[in-house]
Design an enzyme around this catalytic site. Structure first.
Site, PDB file in Angstrom:
ATOM      1  N   LYS A   1      -9.703   1.685  -0.933  1.00  0.00           N
ATOM      2  CA  LYS A   1      -9.976   1.230  -0.264  1.00  0.00           C
ATOM      3  C   LYS A   1     -11.020   0.933   0.627  1.00  0.00           C
ATOM      4  O   LYS A   1     -11.686   2.589   0.179  1.00  0.00           O
ATOM      5  CB  LYS A   1      -8.884   1.901   0.498  1.00  0.00           C
ATOM      6  CG  LYS A   1      -8.824   0.986   2.431  1.00  0.00           C
ATOM      7  CD  LYS A   1      -7.845   1.397   2.789  1.00  0.00           C
ATOM      8  CE  LYS A   1      -7.645   0.816   4.355  1.00  0.00           C
ATOM      9  NZ  LYS A   1      -5.996   1.204   4.450  1.00  0.00           N
TER      10      LYS A   1
ATOM     11  N   GLU B   1       1.167  -0.902   0.405  1.00  0.00           N
ATOM     12  CA  GLU B   1      -0.321  -0.294   0.212  1.00  0.00           C
ATOM     13  C   GLU B   1       0.690   1.443  -0.094  1.00  0.00           C
ATOM     14  O   GLU B   1       1.567   1.047   1.032  1.00  0.00           O
ATOM     15  CB  GLU B   1      -0.696   0.324   1.393  1.00  0.00           C
ATOM     16  CG  GLU B   1      -1.835   1.235   2.068  1.00  0.00           C
ATOM     17  CD  GLU B   1      -2.247   1.518   3.527  1.00  0.00           C
ATOM     18  OE1 GLU B   1      -2.230   1.087   4.021  1.00  0.00           O
ATOM     19  OE2 GLU B   1      -3.794   1.568   3.293  1.00  0.00           O
TER      20      GLU B   1
ATOM     21  N   CYS C   1      -4.368  -2.707   3.173  1.00  0.00           N
ATOM     22  CA  CYS C   1      -4.078  -3.350   3.975  1.00  0.00           C
ATOM     23  C   CYS C   1      -4.849  -3.418   5.104  1.00  0.00           C
ATOM     24  O   CYS C   1      -5.406  -4.678   5.255  1.00  0.00           O
ATOM     25  CB  CYS C   1      -3.849  -1.402   4.640  1.00  0.00           C
ATOM     26  SG  CYS C   1      -3.277  -1.248   6.577  1.00  0.00           S
TER      27      CYS C   1
END
Lengths: 314, 314
Positions: free
Chosen positions: A124, A47, A173
């Site tokens: 995300k 990331e 993540c």
């Protein structure tokens, strides 16, 4: 006939705030080349590997904030990586901070094929942290301030023909700890999940906290268990080490559909891990234990979509 | 002030088809007494511990099948266990095959309080196996034939005041591998999940298969990861060993909200594992990493309820 694919995770050590973009890109290219020499056809980067993890600071100046964002992808700052990858016929997963023409900001990842085409894009969804800075804290976690929640859902896509066209999914993540995202991909038949992360090794503000060892265990277990429960391969790749005074765990790993680690990083520095996988190893789980069509009972799962927070019985 | 509770898992070795009900009940009572001596306030027994795991046979005679089922709970066959538990002021989780007055059959579990009252009831939702017997197989897995799918959902309930009233959930065997059930309980604030299982140690029909070690790892990992991702304690208890010629894994465990094993069985026989837990250890996860109200995004989870089987992209 097995459906083989050689994968790499390209863990990076810390990317310091003072590092130039060109220097960082050269590090990523060096990792790509190392992976390609080991036979990798697809390289997973962390990331936000183009810069330091800037959400740890409260940045009020929009011009300064903008320096961490990409207005298009590829762009002049990272074209060299795209060019080198295409030359090597290697695809890659790359995280970056995205600033759209409309001014929206997302924590984004793309998967690029061996021909340089973008095969998939993900923004995300499970943003951690807070909108407002915590008073008195040396370091913040301001992802909820700097990014909007991803608006593309969990869109599975097919990887390149050279990779045997795996059904692929991307997470970023914190997403990897949320079984909902995995399952939405699982329901699209995911065979290969690719993910990058920046995860704190300790509470930089010195609060009561888990050890770096426990945090690495959680990171690995999240990949192992969700890979197992969705009968998919998974690659989970860290930015690691001491970045601008804040510690990040390593533990980058490649995990089988049986939830077993087949390769794992040993350092907190730039490090390539490689595995040759057979995508058909997903079949046993998908056809037996986790044959969703035979065993799922969605009529009892309503709370998962009807409710956001927990509601305890009296 | 901590909210303490001393828990036990009462793993059993095999319960053979030839064993009498009275003999089996005496074994369960002996385990209960051993757990009580170790301070346990709540004892978790396996799935179907009153009999052998009968779904491994194709039983066409309804009268014979009925001998494995309980028409009420408690009943004359197990009253002694209920009486001894109340005497010791110990509660318990007990699995059993339920035959309702209306003739419905379920794979069921109850949790009984220290005063002998039934606090919660659960009917297994994720039934494995098949409706039709597999031709030529020495052993079957006919849960889908002998049981209806559970019709009570995943109903969280409060444990006894003496236990500090934990929010509790129950699962049975295969359910523990399905993150949906865990999450529905998580959305009710579960602090203690109790589960029993009978899981094959190998493919009794000799097909290509996982080792007992890998199966035990999967069983433990399912408890660890789902406890972590829902910030709950979990107790997962096996019927273990060679039962009527078919092997069952052990590995009964007590797992913390950090996904760490705090106690685990070492044998494939009758064995008690004990841990004193603090229910408030769930708070860190529930308030930070897995603060559902802050971080979940149900608008992207629709496939989980809208779809049963997997649908791959073109």
């Amino acid at each position: 006939m097995p459906r083989l694919l050689t994968l790499a995770g390209a863990q990076t050590g810390p990317i310091q705030r003072a590092d130039t973009r060109a220097h960082t890109l050269d590090r990523l290219i060096a990792l790509l080349e190392q992976a390609a020499r080991a036979g990798a056809q697809l390289v997973v980067f962390p990331e936000l590997p183009l810069t330091t993890f800037f959400p740890r600071w409260f940045i009020e100046n929009t011009q300064e904030l903008d320096t961490y964002f990409e207005r298009e992808m590829p762009n002049a700052n990272c074209q060299k990586l795209f060019d080198r990858a295409r030359e090597l016929k290697v695809g890659f997963y790359l995280g970056y901070a995205e600033l759209t023409p409309e001014g929206q900001r997302f924590n984004t990842a793309i998967t690029v094929g061996p021909d340089g085409q973008i095969l998939g894009k993900y923004r995300k969804i499970h943003l951690p942290g807070s909108v407002e800075p915590r008073a008195g804290s040396r370091f913040q976690q301001l992802e909820k301030r700097y990014f909007e929640y991803g608006d593309l859902g969990f869109p599975a896509f097919r990887g390149a023909p050279e990779w045997n066209r795996p059904v692929m999914g991307m997470l970023i993540c914190n997403d990897r700890r949320w079984p909902e995202g995995w399952r939405v991909y699982g329901l699209q038949g995911v065979e290969l999940m690719v993910m990058g992360y920046n995860s704190a090794a300790y509470d930089p503000n010195g609060g009561e906290s888990e050890s770096a060892e426990l945090r690495t265990y959680h990171s690995t277990m999240a990949a192992q268990s969700n890979a197992y429960m969705n009968a998919t391969w998974a690659v989970s790749v860290a930015k690691a080490g001491d970045e601008d005074g804040s510690g990040l765990i390593g533990g980058s790993c490649i995990v089988s559909p049986n939830g077993l680690v087949v390769a794992q990083a040993k350092t907190l520095a730039d490090e390539v891990i490689v595995a040759e996988i057979d995508l058909d190893d997903c079949l046993q789980g998908k056809e037996k234990m986790f044959n969703f069509a035979q065993h799922r009972r969605p009529q009892w799962y309503g709370r998962i979509v009807d409710q956001v927070g927990a509601e305890a019985p009296e």
